[in-house]
Design a protein around this motif. Sequence first.
Motif, PDB file in Angstrom:
ATOM      1  N   PHE A 125      77.908  28.092  29.713  1.00  0.00           N
ATOM      2  CA  PHE A 125      77.923  27.292  30.943  1.00  0.00           C
ATOM      3  C   PHE A 125      78.461  28.176  32.063  1.00  0.00           C
ATOM      4  N   GLY A 126      77.648  29.155  32.507  1.00  0.00           N
ATOM      5  CA  GLY A 126      78.109  30.108  33.507  1.00  0.00           C
ATOM      6  C   GLY A 126      76.962  30.660  34.321  1.00  0.00           C
ATOM      7  N   LYS A 127      77.300  31.317  35.426  1.00  0.00           N
ATOM      8  CA  LYS A 127      76.295  31.815  36.369  1.00  0.00           C
ATOM      9  C   LYS A 127      76.427  33.317  36.606  1.00  0.00           C
ATOM     10  N   SER A 128      76.874  34.047  35.634  1.00  0.00           N
ATOM     11  CA  SER A 128      77.078  35.475  35.806  1.00  0.00           C
ATOM     12  C   SER A 128      75.763  36.214  36.024  1.00  0.00           C
ATOM     13  N   ALA A 129      75.865  37.437  36.556  1.00  0.00           N
ATOM     14  CA  ALA A 129      74.688  38.271  36.817  1.00  0.00           C
ATOM     15  C   ALA A 129      74.754  39.534  35.977  1.00  0.00           C
ATOM     16  N   GLY A 130      73.601  39.975  35.487  1.00  0.00           N
ATOM     17  CA  GLY A 130      73.472  41.260  34.817  1.00  0.00           C
ATOM     18  C   GLY A 130      73.612  41.234  33.313  1.00  0.00           C
ATOM     19  N   LEU A 131      73.962  40.083  32.730  1.00  0.00           N
ATOM     20  CA  LEU A 131      74.253  40.057  31.307  1.00  0.00           C
ATOM     21  C   LEU A 131      73.009  40.216  30.438  1.00  0.00           C
ATOM     22  N   VAL A 132      71.858  39.754  30.924  1.00  0.00           N
ATOM     23  CA  VAL A 132      70.629  39.861  30.129  1.00  0.00           C
ATOM     24  C   VAL A 132      70.304  41.328  29.857  1.00  0.00           C
ATOM     25  N   GLN A 133      70.410  42.168  30.885  1.00  0.00           N
ATOM     26  CA  GLN A 133      70.095  43.585  30.688  1.00  0.00           C
ATOM     27  C   GLN A 133      71.157  44.278  29.846  1.00  0.00           C
ATOM     28  N   VAL A 134      72.425  43.888  30.008  1.00  0.00           N
ATOM     29  CA  VAL A 134      73.474  44.459  29.160  1.00  0.00           C
ATOM     30  C   VAL A 134      73.179  44.149  27.694  1.00  0.00           C
TER      31      VAL A 134
END
Length: 345
Positions: A70-79
């Motif tokens: 339940f979050g809106k972080s950016a960049g995690l998919v590529q990590v």
Amino acid sequence: MPARARSLGLICGSLPPGPFNAITDIAGVRVGHRTIRDGDIQTGFTAILPHGDDPFREKLRAGVDVINGFGKSAGLVQVAELGQIETPLLLGNTLSVGTGFNALVARALAANPDIGRTTGTVNPVVLECNDGFLSDIRARVLSENDAFAALDAATAGPVEEGAVGGGTGMSAFGFKGGIGTASRLLRLDGRDYALGVLVQANFGNAGDLVLPDGRRPVPPAMPHAAAPERGSVIIVVATDIPMESRQLTRVARRCGAGLARLGAFWGNGSGDIALAFSTAGRISHHERADFAPMVVLNENRIDLPFRAAVEATQEAVLNAMLAAPAVTGRDGHARPSLADVLARS
């Protein structure tokens, strides 16, 4: 000096801490804050720089575990896909993710004229928790300059904790939450290594907190005790142990056990995310060889960093809460200080 868990006799686990008992016990890692405290505005950015060079040119292996998404972080998919980080990490509030993204892009473009021209784009990593209980999150006061200020303030050594940077408006277990850090020292093949954790603690229901000595402190008033769990926690793990991204993901996953020791159950509305990176074995952006040599931890020895991650996560959260003073913010909403409650008990 703000209280820390160890100064109050609250010992988490058995492994020894590093000299600073902080994520900065890993050589090259630096932390900086930009803090805004002004009545209804209680917010900021925290920056983690993984080493002293350009992380786009010298990437680091990383892994991420989404404990509850339940979050809106950016960049995690590529990590998760590539197992690398290539920018500093920014921690802010939920509605500042785009601002932090733009700031990291601006810095990367300024340092690397080839981005988007003769090489690919860049993957900024921005992590968040919702500080809307204590801060007017709708005001969206955080700017790119605030993100730059956090990045430029990053230093090695002791880390300021509590209601600072991205932790300024955070709450934990009905108390004031914030930024906290801790570390553990490990010995492998006759050498000393370190694993450090930094948390943005904004999670846990009032009344659920369990201290290492078994006490269960509660806030003086618990008007929100029956409310659903809608907090979040961001956990960043740094280590100088050589590990591949899969192993780092496994280490990140164990941070959840540190949260559970404190009484957390990762509620439906809680965004609980752990990201781990290793400063050992950098990856050159323009590596020309078909094969790159890599030294990795023997999987049969990984229980030691697992334990370190659990212990450091538990202690980092306590340090965040103990360093944070009582705060009154938006519309008179208030959070008491855990340190004050323990001092009176």
